[in-house]
Design a protein around this motif. Structure first.
Motif, PDB file in Angstrom:
ATOM      1  N   CYS A  59     -11.345 -11.295  -4.066  1.00 34.04           N
ATOM      2  CA  CYS A  59     -12.549 -10.027  -4.202  1.00 34.04           C
ATOM      3  C   CYS A  59     -11.984  -8.914  -5.045  1.00 34.04           C
ATOM      4  N   VAL A  60     -13.177  -8.182  -5.275  1.00 34.92           N
ATOM      5  CA  VAL A  60     -12.773  -6.693  -6.059  1.00 34.92           C
ATOM      6  C   VAL A  60     -12.732  -5.936  -5.007  1.00 34.92           C
ATOM      7  N   LEU A  61     -11.758  -5.052  -4.759  1.00 39.29           N
ATOM      8  CA  LEU A  61     -11.741  -4.058  -3.427  1.00 39.29           C
ATOM      9  C   LEU A  61     -12.253  -2.601  -4.036  1.00 39.29           C
ATOM     10  N   VAL A  62     -13.114  -2.056  -3.115  1.00 37.64           N
ATOM     11  CA  VAL A  62     -13.621  -0.827  -3.652  1.00 37.64           C
ATOM     12  C   VAL A  62     -13.274  -0.005  -2.629  1.00 37.64           C
ATOM     13  N   GLY A  63     -12.696   1.206  -2.811  1.00 38.53           N
ATOM     14  CA  GLY A  63     -12.331   2.214  -1.717  1.00 38.53           C
ATOM     15  C   GLY A  63     -12.966   3.771  -2.188  1.00 38.53           C
ATOM     16  N   HIS A  64     -13.896   4.257  -1.154  1.00 39.46           N
ATOM     17  CA  HIS A  64     -14.266   5.444  -1.593  1.00 39.46           C
ATOM     18  C   HIS A  64     -13.638   6.477  -0.769  1.00 39.46           C
ATOM     19  N   SER A  65     -13.145   7.455  -1.199  1.00 39.76           N
ATOM     20  CA  SER A  65     -12.671   8.744  -0.524  1.00 39.76           C
ATOM     21  C   SER A  65     -11.409   8.208   0.280  1.00 39.76           C
ATOM     22  N   LEU A  66     -11.824   8.464   1.462  1.00 33.93           N
ATOM     23  CA  LEU A  66     -10.804   7.878   2.722  1.00 33.93           C
ATOM     24  C   LEU A  66     -10.426   6.427   2.548  1.00 33.93           C
ATOM     25  N   GLY A  67     -11.602   5.762   2.136  1.00 38.61           N
ATOM     26  CA  GLY A  67     -11.348   4.408   2.026  1.00 38.61           C
ATOM     27  C   GLY A  67     -10.392   3.984   0.755  1.00 38.61           C
ATOM     28  N   ALA A  68     -10.373   4.911  -0.091  1.00 33.04           N
ATOM     29  CA  ALA A  68      -9.423   4.282  -0.921  1.00 33.04           C
ATOM     30  C   ALA A  68      -7.893   4.642  -0.682  1.00 33.04           C
ATOM     31  N   ILE A  69      -7.598   5.233   0.263  1.00 38.32           N
ATOM     32  CA  ILE A  69      -6.309   5.371   0.769  1.00 38.32           C
ATOM     33  C   ILE A  69      -6.142   3.969   1.614  1.00 38.32           C
ATOM     34  N   VAL A  70      -6.782   3.392   2.276  1.00 37.99           N
ATOM     35  CA  VAL A  70      -6.846   2.107   2.803  1.00 37.99           C
ATOM     36  C   VAL A  70      -6.715   0.991   1.756  1.00 37.99           C
ATOM     37  N   ALA A  71      -7.640   1.167   0.650  1.00 30.80           N
ATOM     38  CA  ALA A  71      -7.389   0.130  -0.249  1.00 30.80           C
ATOM     39  C   ALA A  71      -6.290   0.035  -1.140  1.00 30.80           C
ATOM     40  N   ALA A  72      -5.789   1.196  -1.164  1.00 31.21           N
ATOM     41  CA  ALA A  72      -4.484   1.269  -2.311  1.00 31.21           C
ATOM     42  C   ALA A  72      -3.220   0.634  -1.343  1.00 31.21           C
ATOM     43  N   SER A  73      -3.407   0.972  -0.028  1.00 35.40           N
ATOM     44  CA  SER A  73      -2.206   0.411   0.982  1.00 35.40           C
ATOM     45  C   SER A  73      -2.545  -1.140   1.232  1.00 35.40           C
ATOM     46  N   ALA A  74      -3.733  -1.604   1.130  1.00 38.80           N
ATOM     47  CA  ALA A  74      -3.970  -2.936   1.105  1.00 38.80           C
ATOM     48  C   ALA A  74      -3.516  -3.884  -0.243  1.00 38.80           C
ATOM     49  N   ALA A  75      -3.508  -3.031  -1.217  1.00 38.96           N
ATOM     50  CA  ALA A  75      -3.324  -3.630  -2.625  1.00 38.96           C
ATOM     51  C   ALA A  75      -1.767  -3.599  -2.963  1.00 38.96           C
ATOM     52  N   ARG A  76      -0.785  -2.842  -2.120  1.00 41.73           N
ATOM     53  CA  ARG A  76       0.397  -2.895  -2.193  1.00 41.73           C
ATOM     54  C   ARG A  76       1.145  -4.350  -2.451  1.00 41.73           C
ATOM     55  N   LYS A  77       2.181  -4.371  -3.196  1.00 43.72           N
ATOM     56  CA  LYS A  77       2.603  -5.873  -3.308  1.00 43.72           C
ATOM     57  C   LYS A  77       3.313  -6.485  -1.835  1.00 43.72           C
ATOM     58  N   ASP A  78       3.660  -5.532  -1.224  1.00 41.04           N
ATOM     59  CA  ASP A  78       4.238  -5.994   0.214  1.00 41.04           C
ATOM     60  C   ASP A  78       3.180  -6.052   1.385  1.00 41.04           C
ATOM     61  N   SER A  79       1.982  -5.861   1.078  1.00 40.42           N
ATOM     62  CA  SER A  79       0.829  -6.206   1.796  1.00 40.42           C
ATOM     63  C   SER A  79       0.396  -7.658   1.916  1.00 40.42           C
ATOM     64  N   SER A  80       0.014  -7.927   3.166  1.00 40.09           N
ATOM     65  CA  SER A  80      -0.335  -9.487   3.067  1.00 40.09           C
ATOM     66  C   SER A  80      -1.934  -9.574   2.611  1.00 40.09           C
ATOM     67  N   ALA A  81      -2.543  -8.641   2.176  1.00 41.47           N
ATOM     68  CA  ALA A  81      -3.974  -8.601   1.714  1.00 41.47           C
ATOM     69  C   ALA A  81      -4.042  -8.646   0.079  1.00 41.47           C
ATOM     70  N   SER A  82      -2.746  -8.074  -0.434  1.00 40.66           N
ATOM     71  CA  SER A  82      -2.763  -7.952  -1.989  1.00 40.66           C
ATOM     72  C   SER A  82      -2.990  -9.303  -2.585  1.00 40.66           C
ATOM     73  N   ALA A  83      -2.478 -10.392  -2.126  1.00 37.94           N
ATOM     74  CA  ALA A  83      -2.912 -11.669  -3.003  1.00 37.94           C
ATOM     75  C   ALA A  83      -4.207 -11.956  -3.054  1.00 37.94           C
ATOM     76  N   ARG A  84      -5.156 -11.278  -2.278  1.00 40.06           N
ATOM     77  CA  ARG A  84      -6.537 -11.728  -2.336  1.00 40.06           C
ATOM     78  C   ARG A  84      -7.518 -10.744  -3.212  1.00 40.06           C
ATOM     79  N   ILE A  85      -6.690  -9.640  -3.606  1.00 35.97           N
ATOM     80  CA  ILE A  85      -7.297  -8.438  -4.363  1.00 35.97           C
ATOM     81  C   ILE A  85      -7.117  -8.807  -5.928  1.00 35.97           C
TER      82      ILE A  85
END
Length: 289
Positions: A113-139
């Motif tokens: 997926c393309v992950l879009v984070g607005h405002s506070l959502g950007a903080i969650v999105a950036a955390s999900a995109a970290r190399k050590d995040s289990s979600a990052s492989a999907r982004i």
């Protein structure tokens, strides 16, 4: 409750009908008895959108409708928002929200997926995109729109305490409906349409007290810049008239990512509500890249 507070909670019946028809909500089980409420529109490659602290999934309606011919836009109600189950901690971290996001993506069988984070959502999105995040492989690409940076950096102790006190005092004094009636206008520019103003007021009036308090803790304790740059392509955009996360602050985020800041003309903080055509065009480009 005052007449003004009641007005903040209403949308024209035609808009509510359009929301239900084009962007209906459904609950997705994510394990442990928890659910995430999502709205979905369109077909094709997936764009997942995360709203800010004073909003909700429904705010993405116009952007989703514009993208529907090219993409499937899925927007969540963050934990503690809408019908989404709150997180367990009174002060959840960005990683806690990212873990719930990953569980949602897994439940929806989203592999890319393309992950879009607005405002506070950007903080969650950036955390999900970290190399050590289990979600990052999907982004495959990250888009940060008017990103909030948080107050968790070591040098922001005084700011952190002030923001927490002010946010919670406003909630305690006005309640959710009063906060929406009196504060939502700050999310759009002076030239915003009544349509945009109605939507930001309505979304803010639907906040849940507990979920909002958790989100205030996230805002106060997070440090977006510590999670950047992400290990995938990124774009950073901001409303040219944003007074909440102004262009100068968003420029710092873009610079940390090594990309130019993209300005959305004639838009305040809730740029995708105020100028959905421009944000939809940006997301089409992100999908095509």
């Amino acid at each position: 409750m005052s007449i003004t507070d009641l007005q903040a909670q209403t949308l024209p019946a035609s808009e509510l009908a359009r929301l239900d028809a084009r962007f209906p909500a459904r609950d997705v089980a994510v394990g442990g008895g928890a659910v995430v409420s999502v709205r979905e529109c369109g077909q094709g490659p997936v764009v997942v959108c995360l709203h800010g602290i004073g909003s909700g999934a429904a705010s993405w309606l116009d952007t989703a409708a514009l993208l529907a011919p090219q993409a499937c836009l899925i927007a969540w109600d963050a934990p503690g928002y809408g019908r989404s189950t709150p997180l367990a901690s009174a002060a959840p971290t960005a990683a806690d929200y990212a873990e719930r996001l990953d569980a949602m993506l897994d439940a929806l069988a989203i592999r890319s997926c393309v992950l879009v984070g607005h405002s506070l959502g950007a903080i969650v999105a950036a955390s999900a995109a970290r190399k050590d995040s289990s979600a990052s492989a999907r982004i495959r690409r990250l888009v940060l729109v008017s990103p909030a940076v948080g107050y968790g950096a070591a040098g922001r102790i005084d700011d952190r305490a002030k923001v927490r006190a002010e946010r919670l005092a406003t909630l305690d004094e006005l309640g959710i409906a009063g906060m929406a009636a009196r504060r939502a206008g700050r999310l759009v520019s002076d030239g915003a349409s009544e349509h945009a103003r109605q939507w930001v007021r309505w979304n803010m009036a639907r906040l849940n007290d507990h979920g909002y308090r958790q989100a205030v803790e996230l805002l106060c304790n997070a440090d977006l810049l510590a999670d950047l740059p992400p290990p995938m392509p990124v774009r950073v955009a901001c409303g040219a008239l944003d007074v909440v996360t102004p262009p100068a602050a968003c420029e710092t985020v873009a610079r940390r990512c090594g990309v130019p800041l993209e300005l959305v003309d004639d838009a305040g903080h809730a740029g995708y509500v105020e100028q959905p055509q421009a944000v939809a065009a940006l997301l089409r480009e992100a999908l095509a890249s």
